[in-house]
Design an enzyme around this catalytic site. Structure first.
Site, PDB file in Angstrom:
ATOM      1  CG  ASN A 236      -1.727  -5.003  -7.620  1.00 30.62           C
ATOM      2  OD1 ASN A 236      -0.981  -5.175  -8.759  1.00 30.62           O
ATOM      3  ND2 ASN A 236      -2.355  -3.906  -7.285  1.00 30.62           N
ATOM      4  CG  ASP A 237      -4.530  -9.305  -3.768  1.00 32.41           C
ATOM      5  OD1 ASP A 237      -3.358  -9.512  -3.120  1.00 32.41           O
ATOM      6  OD2 ASP A 237      -5.234  -8.252  -3.666  1.00 32.41           O
TER       7      ASP A 237
ATOM      8  CB  CYS B 178      -8.297  -2.325 -11.641  1.00 34.52           C
ATOM      9  SG  CYS B 178      -8.746  -3.791 -10.448  1.00 34.52           S
TER      10      CYS B 178
ATOM     11  CD  GLU C 233      -8.543  -9.312  -5.529  1.00 36.87           C
ATOM     12  OE1 GLU C 233      -7.474  -8.376  -5.647  1.00 36.87           O
ATOM     13  OE2 GLU C 233      -9.483  -8.877  -4.895  1.00 36.87           O
TER      14      GLU C 233
ATOM     15  CG  HIS D  32      -0.396   0.327   2.439  1.00 42.66           C
ATOM     16  ND1 HIS D  32      -0.456  -0.629   3.686  1.00 42.66           N
ATOM     17  CD2 HIS D  32      -0.220   1.572   2.885  1.00 42.66           C
ATOM     18  CE1 HIS D  32       0.121  -0.045   4.542  1.00 42.66           C
ATOM     19  NE2 HIS D  32       0.299   1.337   4.134  1.00 42.66           N
TER      20      HIS D  32
HETATM   21  C1  PEP Z   1      -5.055  -5.946  -7.193  1.00 44.08           C
HETATM   22  O1  PEP Z   1      -5.139  -6.872  -6.332  1.00 44.08           O
HETATM   23  O2  PEP Z   1      -4.585  -6.195  -8.261  1.00 44.08           O
HETATM   24  C2  PEP Z   1      -5.757  -4.712  -6.918  1.00 44.08           C
HETATM   25  C3  PEP Z   1      -6.104  -3.962  -7.990  1.00 44.08           C
HETATM   26  O3  PEP Z   1      -6.298  -4.460  -5.659  1.00 44.08           O
HETATM   27  P1  PEP Z   1      -5.542  -4.084  -4.357  1.00 44.08           P
HETATM   28  O4  PEP Z   1      -4.015  -3.755  -4.983  1.00 44.08           O
HETATM   29  O5  PEP Z   1      -5.998  -2.908  -3.686  1.00 44.08           O
HETATM   30  O6  PEP Z   1      -5.420  -5.298  -3.576  1.00 44.08           O
HETATM   31 MG    MG Z   2      -6.188  -6.775  -4.746  1.00 45.87          MG
END
Ligand code: PEP
Ligand code: MG
Length: 586
Positions: free
Chosen positions: A462-463, A510, A439, A197
């Protein structure tokens, strides 16, 4: 520690692009040293007076910071300091210090230091998560008191008056809140990966950052000068003149490219052969909307709402959330805004929700799992989103879906929220699209089933990468294994897009992968419909989309899928992009 004569080059994880140069501001790493000093019995009243004075000064200091943050960022950001003020009023702590002054006859800073250590140890061991989280408040306030007792004063992030580069172990949400619009021109941290984050926040604040440097707080001193190259992940400590000049030149070049790319702002995200792609951006805070529009994004593909729940001692009310969502939706209209429901857990925790400490928080009580278990919290947010939906094009998506059951349960709660609004005659958009973030590998592999219950997918790479490759996204030790171009990731993305299209729903992305130009070329070839990334990346992705035909992109994707390693994929996609961009490549 580096000297001016010997520049050091450190390599970490590139977290937020751009180059900045400046003096270091070491955050919370300087150790406070206390020398043991005996006092005579007649000095005790004087020591008590010194202690009381330090408490008053600390209180004033915290109130000043709170006021300043409140004025600049709004009340909710300032509320975190209420917990700090409460520590100052802890009678048990104060009385223990005074009693021990009398019995031990040591200078008050020695006594206070001891008592503080004991408190911190005791709080860090208690079962109750809420109390345990108070440990950092106690440490923070304790350090301030000690500094006053020792006559040391260090400016806080809220008091900076000149540009600096923050060097820290990590940055807490309260640090990032204070950093906003301050003189912070860059930051580097010991821990973290490129989708932690802290990294995401740096990107949205457009501050160059390098994370995961492991021991940077030990290697850098307060008076060092740094170059932070957030694009490649290099930090130069005390550069010589030649290095400085070459980075100056690079920075000027990057800025010129950035300016040139902004010329694309009002042009459509459309391939040479006319395929229109939806290019959106991600936000964490409503204040980021102007940056989104300035970079030419056509909507918000991910509004991370959990920041609403952080840095505060209570839960956000329905009205408060509604106001924030309404504002974003209205400011973005007619472009769509995808509001993601609460994704707490993982590396983001709200102390008010008293979630238990877990061995594996990223595999634990996170996101939709938490929301389904706490419909009281979830439905407040659902009603707020529904109410905002009449002010523009609003869509809603659920994070961390791992099976169709969760989508059905969430949709059931959404129906109940709608019913509640209808009962009170409150309007909402009955056509609001609802989607699922894909994800988790189990969701990716059952996309055909999940697609029956939603109107769109948004791939959260990302996840997805961390779960598919078993690589913790915030662990700098294994950051080298966090590979978006891994053949397993490409196959999953392909399968998700195909399953979505077979069910006639659109599929976006995303995760940060959507903001990497060479991979974006490949994703385009996999027929991704929507790209949503940090605002800074938007012009670059638009440039890629506009420079190619679908046929070219499809060829790149097809060939990439035959490659065996992440490196081969990256090298190939990068070379292809360079060739296709020709003179436009940087
Ligand atoms: C992701 O996991 O790709 C995502 C966009 O959500 P976050 O980064 O908030 O987990
Ligand atoms: Mg995520």
């Amino acid at each position: 520690m580096a000297s001016a004569a010997s520049p050091q080059f450190l390599r970490g994880v590139p977290a937020s692009p751009g180059i900045s140069m400046g003096r270091v501001f070491l955050l919370d790493s300087e150790e406070i040293t206390i020398t043991r000093r005996h006092i005579a019995p007649e000095q005790i009243p004087q020591e008590i007076a010194r202690f009381e004075e330090a408490l008053i000064q600390t209180r004033q200091e915290i109130l000043d910071i709170q006021r300043r943050i409140g004025q600049e960022l709004g009340g909710e950001h300032a509320e975190i300091f209420n917990a700090h003020l409460l520590v100052l009023e802890d009678r048990a702590l104060i009385e223990e210090v005074i009693a021990r002054l009398k019995s031990d006859q040591l200078a008050v800073e020695c006594i206070f230091f001891d008592v503080l250590k004991r408190y911190v140890r005791a709080f860090s061991r208690v079962e109750d998560e809420y109390l345990r989280e108070r440990t950092s408040d106690i440490e923070d306030v304790g350090k301030r008191i000690l500094r006053h007792l020792l006559g040391q004063r260090r400016p806080s992030l809220a008091e900076l008056s000149e540009p600096v580069i923050i060097v820290a172990y990590d940055l807490s949400p309260s640090d990032t809140a204070t950093m906003h619009r301050r003189h912070v021109i860059g930051f580097v941290t010991d821990i973290g990966g490129r989708t932690s984050h802290t990294a995401i926040m740096a990107k949205s604040l457009e501050i160059p950052a390098v994370v995961g440097l492991e021991d940077v707080t030990q290697r850098i001193a307060s008076d060092d000068f740094l170059i932070v190259d957030g694009t490649t992940g290099v930090v130069v400590v005390n550069p010589d003149e030649a290095t400085r000049q070459s980075y100056e030149a690079l920075r000027a070049r990057l800025e010129a490219i950035g300016q040139a790319l902004l010329q694309l702002k009002d042009l459509p995200a459309q391939t040479k052969d006319g395929r229109r792609v939806h290019l959106a951006a991600n936000i964490e805070l409503p204040e980021e909307v102007p940056a989104i529009l300035a970079h030419g994004a056509e909507g918000i593909g991910l509004y991370r709402t959990e920041f609403f729940y952080l840095n505060r001692s209570d839960l956000p009310t329905e009205d408060e959330q509604f106001e924030a969502y309404r504002r974003v939706v209205q400011e973005m209209a007619p472009y769509p805004v995808i509001i993601r429901t609460l994704d707490l857990g993982g590396d983001k925790f709200a102390s008010t929700l008293k979630t238990p400490r877990e061995m594996n928080p990223f595999l634990g009580w996170r996101a939709i799992r938490f929301c389904l278990a706490r419909p009281d919290v979830f439905k407040v947010q659902l009603r707020a989103i529904l109410r905002a939906s009449t002010f523009g094009t609003t869509k809603l998506m659920y994070p961390l879906i791992s099976s169709v059951d969760e989508v059905r349960q969430a949709n059931q709660l959404l129906e109940e929220a709608k019913e509640e609004l209808r009962t009170h005659g409150v309007p909402y958009d009955p056509e609001m699209e609802v989607g699922a973030m894909i994800e988790v590998p189990s969701a990716a592999l059952t996309c055909d089933i999940i697609a029956q219950e939603v109107r769109f997918f948004s791939i959260g790479t990302n996840d997805l990468i961390q779960y598919a490759l078993a690589v913790d996204r915030v662990n700098e030790k294994i950051a080298y294994l966090y590979e978006p171009a891994h053949p397993a990731v490409l196959r999953l993305v392909k399968a998700i897009v195909e399953a979505g299209h077979a069910a006639r729903i659109w599929v976006g992305m995303c995760g940060e992968m959507a903001g990497e130009p060479a991979l974006a070329l490949l994703l385009l070839g996999l027929e991704l419909d929507e790209f949503s990334t940090s605002p800074v990346n938007v012009p670059r992705i638009k440039q890629v989309i506009r420079a190619v035909t679908m046929e070219q992109a499809r060829r790149v994707a097809a060939r990439a899928l035959t490659l065996k390693t992440s490196k081969e994929v990256e090298d190939f996609a990068t070379a292809q992009l360079r060739e296709l961009l020709g003179g436009l490549a940087s």
